[in-house]
Scaffold this active site. Sequence first.
Site, PDB file in Angstrom:
ATOM      1  N   TRP A 149       0.799  -1.247   0.243  1.00 38.64           N
ATOM      2  CA  TRP A 149      -0.026  -0.156   0.032  1.00 38.64           C
ATOM      3  C   TRP A 149       0.937   1.341  -0.005  1.00 38.64           C
ATOM      4  CZ3 TRP A 149       1.899   2.434   4.198  1.00 38.64           C
ATOM      5  CH2 TRP A 149       2.166   1.928   5.144  1.00 38.64           C
ATOM      6  N   ASN A 150       2.143   1.310   0.092  1.00 35.18           N
ATOM      7  CA  ASN A 150       2.821   2.541   0.319  1.00 35.18           C
ATOM      8  C   ASN A 150       3.195   3.340  -0.817  1.00 35.18           C
ATOM      9  OD1 ASN A 150       4.671   0.558  -0.202  1.00 35.18           O
ATOM     10  ND2 ASN A 150       6.147   1.024   1.398  1.00 35.18           N
ATOM     11  N   LYS A 173      -2.553  -8.501  -7.711  1.00 33.76           N
ATOM     12  CA  LYS A 173      -3.377  -8.456  -6.363  1.00 33.76           C
ATOM     13  C   LYS A 173      -2.713  -7.166  -5.489  1.00 33.76           C
ATOM     14  CE  LYS A 173      -3.402  -9.426  -2.513  1.00 33.76           C
ATOM     15  NZ  LYS A 173      -3.749  -7.929  -1.556  1.00 33.76           N
ATOM     16  N   PRO A 174      -3.310  -5.960  -5.717  1.00 34.49           N
ATOM     17  CA  PRO A 174      -2.967  -4.703  -5.072  1.00 34.49           C
ATOM     18  C   PRO A 174      -3.317  -4.994  -3.477  1.00 34.49           C
ATOM     19  CG  PRO A 174      -4.995  -4.389  -6.170  1.00 34.49           C
ATOM     20  CD  PRO A 174      -4.496  -5.742  -6.445  1.00 34.49           C
ATOM     21  N   ALA A 175      -2.721  -4.162  -2.550  1.00 35.81           N
ATOM     22  CA  ALA A 175      -2.819  -4.224  -1.228  1.00 35.81           C
ATOM     23  C   ALA A 175      -4.270  -3.901  -0.992  1.00 35.81           C
ATOM     24  CB  ALA A 175      -2.098  -3.348  -0.345  1.00 35.81           C
ATOM     25  N   GLY A 227       6.745  -6.603  -0.217  1.00 37.66           N
ATOM     26  CA  GLY A 227       5.861  -6.572   1.011  1.00 37.66           C
ATOM     27  C   GLY A 227       7.053  -7.013   2.271  1.00 37.66           C
ATOM     28  N   SER A 228       6.202  -7.485   3.127  1.00 39.51           N
ATOM     29  CA  SER A 228       7.152  -7.849   4.535  1.00 39.51           C
ATOM     30  C   SER A 228       7.912  -9.139   4.163  1.00 39.51           C
ATOM     31  CB  SER A 228       6.107  -7.946   5.793  1.00 39.51           C
ATOM     32  OG  SER A 228       5.199  -9.000   5.517  1.00 39.51           O
ATOM     33  N   GLU A 249      10.734  -8.228  -3.106  1.00 40.14           N
ATOM     34  CA  GLU A 249      11.228  -6.995  -2.593  1.00 40.14           C
ATOM     35  C   GLU A 249      10.508  -7.004  -1.098  1.00 40.14           C
ATOM     36  OE1 GLU A 249      11.935  -3.597  -1.268  1.00 40.14           O
ATOM     37  OE2 GLU A 249      10.581  -2.991  -3.062  1.00 40.14           O
ATOM     38  N   LEU A 250      11.680  -7.171  -0.222  1.00 36.10           N
ATOM     39  CA  LEU A 250      11.051  -7.151   1.136  1.00 36.10           C
ATOM     40  C   LEU A 250      11.579  -5.788   1.927  1.00 36.10           C
ATOM     41  CD1 LEU A 250      11.677 -11.235   1.334  1.00 36.10           C
ATOM     42  CD2 LEU A 250       9.690 -10.093   0.560  1.00 36.10           C
ATOM     43  N   CYS A 283      10.263   0.871   2.446  1.00 38.22           N
ATOM     44  CA  CYS A 283      11.245  -0.109   2.766  1.00 38.22           C
ATOM     45  C   CYS A 283      12.690   0.648   2.152  1.00 38.22           C
ATOM     46  CB  CYS A 283      11.151  -1.235   1.735  1.00 38.22           C
ATOM     47  SG  CYS A 283      10.882  -0.807   0.087  1.00 38.22           S
TER      48      CYS A 283
HETATM   49  P1  ADP Z   1       3.011  -4.523   4.391  1.00 34.72           P
HETATM   50  O1  ADP Z   1       3.511  -4.507   5.766  1.00 34.72           O
HETATM   51  O2  ADP Z   1       3.588  -3.647   3.336  1.00 34.72           O
HETATM   52  O3  ADP Z   1       1.310  -4.404   4.533  1.00 34.72           O
HETATM   53  P2  ADP Z   1       2.542  -7.137   3.645  1.00 34.72           P
HETATM   54  O4  ADP Z   1       3.314  -8.247   3.634  1.00 34.72           O
HETATM   55  O5  ADP Z   1       1.545  -7.573   4.889  1.00 34.72           O
HETATM   56  O6  ADP Z   1       3.207  -5.900   3.815  1.00 34.72           O
HETATM   57  O7  ADP Z   1       1.932  -6.834   2.379  1.00 34.72           O
HETATM   58  C1  ADP Z   1       2.259  -6.763   1.009  1.00 34.72           C
HETATM   59  C2  ADP Z   1       1.075  -7.503   0.053  1.00 34.72           C
HETATM   60  O8  ADP Z   1       0.987  -8.828   0.445  1.00 34.72           O
HETATM   61  C3  ADP Z   1      -0.317  -6.776   0.111  1.00 34.72           C
HETATM   62  O9  ADP Z   1      -0.938  -6.965  -1.153  1.00 34.72           O
HETATM   63  C4  ADP Z   1      -0.783  -7.770   1.038  1.00 34.72           C
HETATM   64  O10 ADP Z   1      -2.456  -8.065   0.795  1.00 34.72           O
HETATM   65  C5  ADP Z   1      -0.295  -9.103   0.588  1.00 34.72           C
HETATM   66  N1  ADP Z   1      -0.337 -10.347   1.550  1.00 34.72           N
HETATM   67  C6  ADP Z   1      -0.427 -10.148   2.994  1.00 34.72           C
HETATM   68  N2  ADP Z   1      -0.265 -11.306   3.462  1.00 34.72           N
HETATM   69  C7  ADP Z   1      -0.297 -12.437   2.509  1.00 34.72           C
HETATM   70  C8  ADP Z   1      -0.401 -13.600   2.448  1.00 34.72           C
HETATM   71  N3  ADP Z   1      -0.301 -14.391   3.207  1.00 34.72           N
HETATM   72  N4  ADP Z   1      -0.350 -14.264   1.179  1.00 34.72           N
HETATM   73  C9  ADP Z   1      -0.358 -13.357  -0.075  1.00 34.72           C
HETATM   74  N5  ADP Z   1      -0.429 -11.954   0.107  1.00 34.72           N
HETATM   75  C10 ADP Z   1      -0.364 -11.560   1.202  1.00 34.72           C
END
Ligand code: ADP
Length: 480
Positions: A149-150, A173-175, A227-228, A249-250, A283
């Site tokens: 989402w950032n 699949k966006p946030a 994402g994370s 990209e974590l 990040c």
């Molecule tokens: P952030 O801390 O940036 O929200 P996330 O890793 O939680 O990082 O989210 C990044 C993306 O990954 C978002 O699109 C989120 O919806 C998606 N996401 C979160 N959890 C899962 C999962 N278990 N499987 C697939 N996608 C996920």
Amino acid sequence: MSELARDAYIDGRWEPGSRRFVVRDPYDDALIAEVTDSDDAVVDAAIDAAARAFRTWRTRPGAERGKLLGQLATCMLADERRLGELCVRENGKALKEAIAEVRYAASFFTWFAGEAERAYGEVIPASNPGQRLVVTREPVGPCALITPWNFPYAMLTRKIGAALAAGCTVVAKPAELTPLGALAIAELAHAVGIPPGVINVVPSAHAKQVGARLLASPAIRKLSFTGSTAVGRQLLEAAAHDIKRVSLELGGNAPFVVLGDADVSAAVAGAVVAKFRNGGQSCVAANRFIVEASVQDAFIAGLLPAVARLVLGRGSDPGVDLGPLVDDASVAKVKRLVDDAIAKGARVLHGTSPTRASGPGARLVAPVVLADITPAMALWREEIFGPVIAIRTAADEADALAQANDTEYGLVAYVFTRDGARQTRFIEGLETGMVGVNDGLVSTAQAPFGGIKHSGLGREGSRHGLDDYTQLKYAAIRVS
Ligand code: ADP
């Protein structure tokens, strides 16, 4: 249908699906949209569309694919104000940053429009005179793209740009917090004539389910995720079954090193850019300030007035630098990290721990500057993702480098020094994928963005960005 309704985009059509989730403005919780919450049937339809479209999209000349990407960039730029305002509404960031993000996002389409024509192969001189050895690049296939989402536009366009240039099709699949930017890009892609099925967008409030569905499909040949680290690790494990290609990209935890010979005013300016873009929710945000003892007082003396000048408020209001953090969990995390640091002896130089407020503006978090940080404090280990500067003293150059590398992350590091030999020692010694030397902003479409260690796999942008979406095919041709 409500005028707030936004549907998934599949095979060139808008698909309402059977359920919806709501998107709210992080500033005041106003309802912005009710969006298709893609279930398995919607995701399967998107995968089928991407697989069908791949058969013909891959055969189009790179120049044609590039031309469409170039038109998409032009459309984004022509619409930058509307797209920027949409980003402010769903993400909360300051309008000037949102518009800058639209330009940055469009630059990936422009860049990869050119790269689409340059997916070179090679001819290898054979040791056997009767053979010719020819290497070509092929697109890996339909790709799943999962984005955060950032930076709702840029994190998506740098994947879509590379994928489409290479000849891949995508299911994005966006946030959950920010699906509208991705749907706006789908709309523009449709308008410029990107063929049905080449880009599909499946918003969802059930990320885990959608991720699992995408990775379980043999038709999806690659995952690109931003994402994370925790989620990236799970997805990498899930991708193992089908041996899918994976780019990740974590998380960051970037060090920002100021050495004793640095140009202090340049370091202060770099610190403000590296820390406060998107309110620190990035990040590549500087997370750990490591400042050589001899220059610490001067750095702090320059930093405090610069921080005090930052204007906090609703992202759409004129002159605002910092909008709200994106959700309550983000505010609670910043509060936890600041409280923990203060309890363990951090000295507060500016600001206070965020308060729990309610109503419009409740997620506005004013900048905090803390000194006397130690590695026992949680904010030294975790990504803060908020407007907090945490300063730890380094005894000398060697201590600064050791501190900078004392993390499992390895995305970016910043170093400020006027000494050319020191610059080189840091570039070579830092365990990161990217280094900003006297520069607080490294991100640009022409350069390879990405990390090492727990920060990820693969590179986005640059001529290397195409590699993640292509595979080599080699033919040994018998000529005599
Ligand atoms: P952030 O801390 O940036 O929200 P996330 O890793 O939680 O990082 O989210 C990044 C993306 O990954 C978002 O699109 C989120 O919806 C998606 N996401 C979160 N959890 C899962 C999962 N278990 N499987 C697939 N996608 C996920």
